[in-house]
Design a protein around this motif. Structure first.
Motif, PDB file in Angstrom:
ATOM      1  N   UNK A   1      32.591  30.909  40.973  1.00  0.00           N
ATOM      2  CA  UNK A   1      33.660  30.144  41.562  1.00  0.00           C
ATOM      3  C   UNK A   1      34.793  29.708  40.325  1.00  0.00           C
ATOM      4  N   UNK A   2      33.742  29.148  39.298  1.00  0.00           N
ATOM      5  CA  UNK A   2      34.659  28.800  38.146  1.00  0.00           C
ATOM      6  C   UNK A   2      35.488  29.773  37.282  1.00  0.00           C
ATOM      7  N   UNK A   3      34.951  30.797  37.317  1.00  0.00           N
ATOM      8  CA  UNK A   3      35.574  32.073  36.751  1.00  0.00           C
ATOM      9  C   UNK A   3      36.907  32.432  37.337  1.00  0.00           C
ATOM     10  N   UNK A   4      36.852  32.602  38.690  1.00  0.00           N
ATOM     11  CA  UNK A   4      37.843  32.634  39.418  1.00  0.00           C
ATOM     12  C   UNK A   4      38.935  31.542  39.684  1.00  0.00           C
ATOM     13  N   UNK A   5      38.161  30.355  39.615  1.00  0.00           N
ATOM     14  CA  UNK A   5      39.339  29.229  39.393  1.00  0.00           C
ATOM     15  C   UNK A   5      40.079  29.366  38.240  1.00  0.00           C
ATOM     16  N   UNK A   6      39.599  29.730  37.267  1.00  0.00           N
ATOM     17  CA  UNK A   6      40.260  29.912  35.787  1.00  0.00           C
ATOM     18  C   UNK A   6      41.485  31.103  36.050  1.00  0.00           C
ATOM     19  N   UNK A   7      41.018  32.164  36.785  1.00  0.00           N
ATOM     20  CA  UNK A   7      42.097  33.225  37.081  1.00  0.00           C
ATOM     21  C   UNK A   7      43.321  32.481  37.969  1.00  0.00           C
ATOM     22  N   UNK A   8      42.963  31.689  38.619  1.00  0.00           N
ATOM     23  CA  UNK A   8      43.889  30.961  39.505  1.00  0.00           C
ATOM     24  C   UNK A   8      44.661  30.105  38.871  1.00  0.00           C
ATOM     25  N   UNK A   9      44.072  29.502  37.703  1.00  0.00           N
ATOM     26  CA  UNK A   9      45.091  28.624  36.940  1.00  0.00           C
ATOM     27  C   UNK A   9      46.081  29.648  36.049  1.00  0.00           C
ATOM     28  N   UNK A  10      45.575  30.735  35.876  1.00  0.00           N
ATOM     29  CA  UNK A  10      46.507  31.715  34.854  1.00  0.00           C
ATOM     30  C   UNK A  10      47.499  32.079  35.818  1.00  0.00           C
ATOM     31  N   UNK A  11      47.201  32.451  37.003  1.00  0.00           N
ATOM     32  CA  UNK A  11      48.255  33.005  37.776  1.00  0.00           C
ATOM     33  C   UNK A  11      49.245  31.870  38.311  1.00  0.00           C
ATOM     34  N   UNK A  12      48.915  30.643  38.454  1.00  0.00           N
ATOM     35  CA  UNK A  12      49.732  29.516  38.767  1.00  0.00           C
ATOM     36  C   UNK A  12      50.804  29.522  37.408  1.00  0.00           C
ATOM     37  N   UNK A  13      50.092  29.341  36.559  1.00  0.00           N
ATOM     38  CA  UNK A  13      51.099  29.570  35.204  1.00  0.00           C
ATOM     39  C   UNK A  13      52.129  30.505  35.034  1.00  0.00           C
ATOM     40  N   UNK A  14      51.457  31.642  35.580  1.00  0.00           N
ATOM     41  CA  UNK A  14      52.230  32.995  35.509  1.00  0.00           C
ATOM     42  C   UNK A  14      53.544  32.653  36.686  1.00  0.00           C
ATOM     43  N   UNK A  15      53.252  32.038  37.754  1.00  0.00           N
ATOM     44  CA  UNK A  15      54.148  31.782  38.867  1.00  0.00           C
ATOM     45  C   UNK A  15      55.351  31.122  38.328  1.00  0.00           C
ATOM     46  N   UNK A  16      55.143  30.154  37.364  1.00  0.00           N
ATOM     47  CA  UNK A  16      56.064  29.391  36.766  1.00  0.00           C
ATOM     48  C   UNK A  16      56.812  29.827  35.767  1.00  0.00           C
ATOM     49  N   UNK A  17      56.095  30.572  34.693  1.00  0.00           N
ATOM     50  CA  UNK A  17      56.881  31.149  33.710  1.00  0.00           C
ATOM     51  C   UNK A  17      56.208  32.579  33.395  1.00  0.00           C
ATOM     52  N   UNK A  18      56.881  33.498  33.552  1.00  0.00           N
ATOM     53  CA  UNK A  18      56.525  35.046  33.542  1.00  0.00           C
ATOM     54  C   UNK A  18      56.637  35.387  32.235  1.00  0.00           C
ATOM     55  N   UNK A  19      55.503  35.541  31.269  1.00  0.00           N
ATOM     56  CA  UNK A  19      55.799  35.829  30.070  1.00  0.00           C
ATOM     57  C   UNK A  19      54.851  36.943  29.598  1.00  0.00           C
ATOM     58  N   UNK A  20      54.728  37.793  28.507  1.00  0.00           N
ATOM     59  CA  UNK A  20      53.740  38.871  28.183  1.00  0.00           C
ATOM     60  C   UNK A  20      52.527  38.243  27.968  1.00  0.00           C
ATOM     61  N   UNK A  21      52.492  36.890  27.140  1.00  0.00           N
ATOM     62  CA  UNK A  21      51.233  36.422  27.021  1.00  0.00           C
ATOM     63  C   UNK A  21      50.139  35.887  28.153  1.00  0.00           C
ATOM     64  N   UNK A  22      50.835  35.260  28.914  1.00  0.00           N
ATOM     65  CA  UNK A  22      50.333  35.029  30.250  1.00  0.00           C
ATOM     66  C   UNK A  22      49.980  36.180  31.079  1.00  0.00           C
ATOM     67  N   UNK A  23      50.645  37.173  31.247  1.00  0.00           N
ATOM     68  CA  UNK A  23      49.983  38.418  32.033  1.00  0.00           C
ATOM     69  C   UNK A  23      48.728  39.068  31.101  1.00  0.00           C
ATOM     70  N   UNK A  24      48.772  38.893  29.653  1.00  0.00           N
ATOM     71  CA  UNK A  24      47.956  39.506  28.880  1.00  0.00           C
ATOM     72  C   UNK A  24      46.499  38.752  29.036  1.00  0.00           C
ATOM     73  N   UNK A  25      46.827  37.487  29.291  1.00  0.00           N
ATOM     74  CA  UNK A  25      45.656  36.278  29.402  1.00  0.00           C
ATOM     75  C   UNK A  25      45.001  36.829  30.743  1.00  0.00           C
TER      76      UNK A  25
END
Length: 839
Positions: A302-326
């Motif tokens: 659950x903690x790993x998937x929580x991390x993925x969701x935070x990255x997805x939330x960031x990506x929804x706000x600012x779509x940039x290559x670095x966040x996609x790579x992360x």
């Protein structure tokens, strides 16, 4: 409109004005509260933003109900802009942060709110802004350090809030207000011109956002130029600052990023989580990365998937290559197809972004089983290399920019540049995880390793760096499989002689023979070189012959270059696969050293001249924090190294004068040998003697300060001189013992004084160089410059006398601490003077 209709309208109009006047005080109060909230919000997320609020004026309301009379029947209750607020930020990142707060803490009328940027078609440019219709929630509201009480009387009232960048505001202020609200039809050609301006401003906005992200990255990544201790000190400093500015999200983000460079995921997560509600996209992304790194062993947790969701939330706000790579990185082990798709999206978003391009290339090559795509993308790879160097120039994305260079050069079949980039990346890594990540990424290319010249060298270098820098058990397990078959464990201490094995002429190599013979006089450790009978390697064979107690090991390829032969005087020869000398030999001796439990920081490498392989050899040693001394004036790679901006400031690199005794001190220098109280007493006395000799002529010299006020590096010089007393005495045929009455030896012969004085100057040369001093014509203590970092033969007579006096004072100094000087037994005395030697 008939006269009757006009009369009815006037009655209705007067009623609306009266209704407005009754609620106007409430909207004035709402505007004041909204101003306080938005100002506090801007101070937290966009300190340079412009905040504007206002209640609608009577004249504006009156005009609007006339113009909108066909659309509304109850304007006081139907209009949503009787109170308005506007936040004008510098960048889109700030817009996103403020919008996130508004959405979380206000009641939003979503039916009437709009993000106009999303309303525009992909081919359109124009008025871009975020408009919210909001109501405040009754009760207390806290924004940063500001607390506000929202009265029940205004909680139901609606207000319009606009959030936009400065450039969006410039466009809107001119075009929207002057064309959309105009009383005449706006000409089509003017509309096209305004759309063109909008496109230019949108591009400029994106450029500002890119620059802001790079500046943010710089603030968080400059730790690459710090030691681990310095990073931890910087974190402590920032934590103290955050205690007095507890709502500063950018400070918190910087602390978390610094913790990430150390692999301290727990501190990073704890720091980031306190600021989740800010919605700050870079922080959310890094929180997600930290969570995934912390729980990487359990990607289904659950903690790993929580991390993925935070990255997805960031990506929804600012779509940039670095966040996609992360985000792609988090799927790489569990769902390679999904990871490859995300890398592809990042690549398409910015084809020359180094990290998007590299990850896309690696998975595509692994998936296809061929490197053919490299030929297609070669121009983009060159652009990515250029961007890596641009990042390095300002300290952004260190050490990742160097790792990226390593991969790109490897794929372009430029193995020399690849290995040097990887070595620099290892040197600049402050934790093991970046090296481990780079290694496992490179493993993905194993199916096509035969098409990548230098692949195995790069992979071995990363393993050596991983195990050598951070003593990582996983890396050590891999290294054990790469050790020389049947090779015995290498014993400490270890010295390496590198450089011109074949490039040096015999006469040139022989000119360094005396230096080598003196350098290894009395040395009883392991000496590594190339093991052939040419150049410097032949000289090392002669050193072995002179000093049988040495343990020399030569590392050679399976097939020697034409004209080369093994030097039979070496104690042991270890072979690598391949034909001719290549990077495999230095990599192999580091594999064997680390597998033998030898810490690279205890190893000393002496470099003379050398070609491209020596250049890699020198830099790899520096990356592992080994002590490296290149001899001044020896040319080629030894000379290039001390001029290379990427390497010349390495903490463990010095340039030795061509002085045999300085080389001897470098190879055999010792750590503290005296008990601390004894050492400190002798060091004080040494300094006082020095001051007594110089204070009359150089009273303003910082090196003449009282001991308690002396800078630490100058104190260390006196301490090191005290530590070296035993070695100087041994060179002259003496030793130290506890005093037994009247001192046996109270003075030395002039010849003995000269031996010890020359050795003391050599010690001083090395000690100064290791402390960062350089030769210069004028002494400058503040900038660590001295004209006396030269061989004894070139030292002015008055400076030689200082070293002679230091030798003469040794019996007196030892007597003060209850010790004395006695002669060594005749069979243990060393020759009183060095004699020239020839092969």
């Amino acid at each position: 409109m008939s006269e009757t209709d006009q009369d009815q309208f006037r009655v209705w109009y007067r009623k609306q004005i009266e209704s407005f006047l009754r609620v106007a005080p409430d909207y004035e109060l709402l505007a004041k509260i909204l101003d306080t909230i938005l100002t506090a919000l801007a101070e937290r997320y966009a300190p340079l933003a412009i905040v504007q609020t206002r209640p609608k004026s009577l004249s504006s309301f009156a005009e609007k109900i006339i113009r909108k009379r066909a659309e509304v029947s109850d304007p006081v209750n139907e209009f949503t802009d009787l109170c308005g607020g506007r936040v004008i930020t510098h960048t889109q990142t700030e817009v996103t942060a403020i919008c996130t707060y508004i959405e979380q803490h206000f009641d939003i009328d979503w039916d009437n709110s709009v993000n106009i940027d999303q309303r525009l078609k992909a081919t359109e440019f124009g008025y871009r802004s975020v408009h919210y219709i909001v109501s405040l929630r009754p009760g207390p509201l806290t924004v940063g350090s500001v607390s506000i009480e929202v009265p029940e009387t205004i909680a139901h009232l609606k207000a319009e809030i606009q959030v936009r960048t400065l450039l969006e505001h410039a466009w809107a202020d001119f075009s929207h207000d002057k064309s959309y609200k105009s009383s005449f039809a706006f000409p089509r050609q003017w509309q096209r011109e305004l759309a063109r301006i909008a496109a230019v401003l949108e591009d400029a906005d994106q450029s500002f956002a890119t620059i802001e992200n790079r500046l943010t990255a710089y603030a968080a990544n400059y730790s690459a130029y710090m030691s681990e201790a310095q990073v931890r000190e910087e974190i402590r400093t920032l934590v103290m600052i955050l205690e007095h500015d507890p709502h500063n999200v950018k400070h918190a983000h910087r602390i978390g990023r610094l913790a990430m460079t150390l692999g301290d995921w727990e501190q990073a997560i704890e720091t980031f989580k306190a600021f989740i509600d800010t919605g700050y996209p870079p922080l959310l992304k890094d929180l997600g990365v930290a969570l995934c790194k912390r729980h990487s062993a359990k990607p289904a947790s659950a903690r790993y998937q929580e991390g993925q969701r935070f990255i997805e939330t960031s990506l929804a706000k600012v779509r940039d290559p670095d966040t996609l790579v992360c985000l792609a990185d988090t799927w790489r082990e569990s769902d390679e197809d999904k990871a490859r798709e995300l890398y592809r999206q990042a690549f398409e978003l910015d084809p020359s972004d180094p990290y998007a391009l590299i990850n896309y290339l690696e998975l595509e090559i692994s998936h296809r089983g061929t490197t053919s795509i490299v030929d297609v993308l070669r121009p983009l790879m060159r652009m990515a290399i250029k961007r890596c160097w641009e990042q390095i120039a300002v300290g952004i994305n260190i050490p990742w920019a160097y790792y990226a260079l390593g991969v790109l050069h490897l794929l372009l079949d430029e193995h020399h540049e690849s290995l040097i980039a990887y070595a620099k990346a290892v040197q600049m890594s402050t934790a093991e995880w970046p090296i481990a990540s780079a290694y496992h990424s490179l493993v993905k290319l194993a199916p096509v390793h035969s098409a990548l010249h230098g692949y195995q060298w790069a992979r071995t270098l990363l393993l050596v760096g991983w195990a050598g820098r951070f003593d990582a058990a996983e890396a050590r397990d891999y290294l054990e499989k790469l050790t020389t078959p049947n090779g015995r464990r290498i014993k400490a201490p270890v010295a390496i002689v590198a450089g011109g094995y074949d490039s040096l002429s015999e006469s040139y190599a022989n000119s360094y023979q005396e230096l080598m013979v003196q350098a290894f006089k009395g040395y009883t450790g392991t000496l590594i070189s190339s093991g052939t009978d040419a150049g410097l390697s032949r000289v090392i064979g002669y050193v072995q012959e002179r000093y049988p107690e040495l343990q020399t090991i030569g590392f050679v390829p399976s097939v020697l270059p034409p004209g080369s032969a093994l030097d039979a005087r070496y104690c042991e020869i270890r072979r690598t696969d391949g034909e001719g000398f290549n990077p495999a030999e230095p990599l192999q001796y580091w594999v064997d050293l680390i597998a033998s439990g030898i810490s690279p920081t205890s190893v000393k490498l002496l470099g003379i001249d050398g070609g491209s392989i020596a250049g890699i050899e020198y830099r790899l040693a520096l990356a592992l924090r080994a002590s490296v001394a290149v001899v001044a004036g020896s040319g080629q790679e030894a000379a290039r190294l001390v001029q290379d901006d990427e390497w010349r400031t390495s903490e463990t690199l010095i340039q030795l004068p061509k002085d045999p005794l300085s080389a001897q001190v470098f190879i055999g220098r010792t750590e503290q040998t005296l008990p601390t109280p004894v050492r400190e007493h002798i060091a004080r006395e040494i300094h006082d003697i020095y001051r007594t000799r110089l204070k009359m002529t150089q009273s303003e010299d910082p090196s003449l300060a009282d001991w308690d006020k002396l800078v630490e590096n100058l104190k260390n010089s006196s301490r090191a001189q005290a530590d070296h007393i035993a070695q100087k005495l041994s060179a002259a045929g003496y030793r130290v013992r506890k005093a037994r009455g009247t001192p046996v030896v109270q003075q030395f012969s002039p010849e003995e004084v000269e031996i010890m004085a020359e050795l003391e100057h050599a010690r001083w040369n090395v000690e100064r160089l290791l402390d960062g001093w350089k030769w210069g014509p004028i002494k400058d203590v503040a900038n660590k410059i001295s004209p006396y970092i030269i061989p004894w033969s070139g030292l002015p007579e008055e400076m030689k006398e200082f070293d002679r006096d230091a030798a003469r004072q040794i019996p007196h100094l030892l007597e003060q601490v209850g010790m004395e000087v006695v002669r060594l037994p005749a069979n243990k005395r060393k020759p009183s003077r060095r004699k020239p030697v020839t092969a």
